[in-house]
Motif scaffolding. Structure first.
Motif, PDB file in Angstrom:
ATOM      1  N   LEU A   5       0.866  -1.110   0.450  1.00  0.00           N
ATOM      2  CA  LEU A   5       0.204  -0.036  -0.041  1.00  0.00           C
ATOM      3  C   LEU A   5       0.661   1.413   0.407  1.00  0.00           C
ATOM      4  N   TRP A  52     -14.620  -0.467   2.776  1.00  0.00           N
ATOM      5  CA  TRP A  52     -14.039  -0.345   1.338  1.00  0.00           C
ATOM      6  C   TRP A  52     -14.963   0.219   0.547  1.00  0.00           C
ATOM      7  N   SER A  55     -16.623   3.136   0.570  1.00  0.00           N
ATOM      8  CA  SER A  55     -15.445   4.271   0.232  1.00  0.00           C
ATOM      9  C   SER A  55     -14.940   4.876  -1.013  1.00  0.00           C
ATOM     10  N   GLU A  89      -6.433  -0.731  -3.656  1.00  0.00           N
ATOM     11  CA  GLU A  89      -6.615   0.862  -4.998  1.00  0.00           C
ATOM     12  C   GLU A  89      -5.463   1.675  -5.347  1.00  0.00           C
ATOM     13  N   ARG A 182      -2.665   8.129  -4.453  1.00  0.00           N
ATOM     14  CA  ARG A 182      -2.484   9.108  -3.175  1.00  0.00           C
ATOM     15  C   ARG A 182      -3.365  10.349  -3.670  1.00  0.00           C
ATOM     16  N   TRP A 186      -7.151   6.850  -1.940  1.00  0.00           N
ATOM     17  CA  TRP A 186      -5.763   6.766  -0.683  1.00  0.00           C
ATOM     18  C   TRP A 186      -6.929   5.936   0.282  1.00  0.00           C
ATOM     19  N   PHE A 187      -7.074   5.207   0.796  1.00  0.00           N
ATOM     20  CA  PHE A 187      -8.186   4.706   1.609  1.00  0.00           C
ATOM     21  C   PHE A 187      -6.816   4.048   2.796  1.00  0.00           C
ATOM     22  N   ALA A 188      -7.295   4.281   4.399  1.00  0.00           N
ATOM     23  CA  ALA A 188      -6.074   4.488   5.530  1.00  0.00           C
ATOM     24  C   ALA A 188      -7.312   2.765   6.202  1.00  0.00           C
ATOM     25  N   HIS A 189      -5.913   1.945   6.503  1.00  0.00           N
ATOM     26  CA  HIS A 189      -6.961   0.647   6.763  1.00  0.00           C
ATOM     27  C   HIS A 189      -7.102   0.172   8.147  1.00  0.00           C
TER      28      HIS A 189
END
Length: 189
Positions: A5, A52, A55, A89, A182, A186-189
């Motif tokens: 990632l 996910w 989002s 992503e 970016r 972007w996806f914060a896990h």
């Protein structure tokens, strides 16, 4: 297999793995493309996938206006990326750079579909009935090919992306993919 990632189309772009078309496909890649892993997801995996998808689906609206198609596409991108051991992503970013989510896209080098797959893969695998214009099949090919290159490059995403694009040894393509990732995925896990 490692899970990593982390503008204008440039001259010299030839679609995924054009360089590979000049050589026979390795047995390892053939085996990777021909095999599909199947395992029932855990409740935690189902929850994570829903988070996910919730989002990413609205972010995809700028490329895919049909809500049903958009939902199907984002679900399949998640599924195919995870199946191949990739960060979904990154797959979204590759598709954005390769085809801008246009399943009918064909490059000047003849690469086809969402992930711009070179038609030699069909002949190489002896799967003449496969249609790379089918977005879901195109995703399967593209994710599997990228995962293979990531394995060949021992987890180095920059080198794997350059191989995928057929621009091995150059960084302009991986930089474009990483920038798209970016800026949009972007996806914060």
């Amino acid at each position: 297999m490692a899970v990593l990632l982390g503008g204008a189309l440039l001259g010299g772009w030839h679609g995924p793995a054009l360089a590979e078309s000049r050589h026979s496909v390795t047995p390892a890649l053939r085996n990777t493309l021909e095999s599909v892993l199947s395992e029932a997801p855990s409740p935690e995996q189902i929850w994570a996938s829903r988070q996910w998808i919730d989002s990413m689906e609205p972010r995809l609206a700028r490329f895919v206006s049909d809500p049903e198609l958009r939902l199907l596409l984002v679900q399949r991108i998640y599924q195919e990326a995870r199946l191949a051991g990739l960060a979904p992503e990154i797959v979204l970013a590759v598709i954005q750079v390769e085809s801008a989510f246009k399943p009918e896209a064909i490059s000047s080098a003849g690469a086809v579909g969402l992930m711009q797959i070179m038609p030699f893969w069909i002949a190489e695998l002896g799967r003449s009935a496969d249609d790379l214009r089918d977005p879901l099949l195109n995703l399967r090919y593209g994710c599997t090919i990228l995962a293979h290159y990531l394995e060949v490059e021992r987890g180095d995403l920059t080198r794997a992306l350059a191989r995928y694009n057929g621009s091995r040894g150059q960084t302009w393509y991986p930089e474009r993919v990483m920038r798209a990732w970016r800026q949009h995925w972007w996806f914060a896990h």
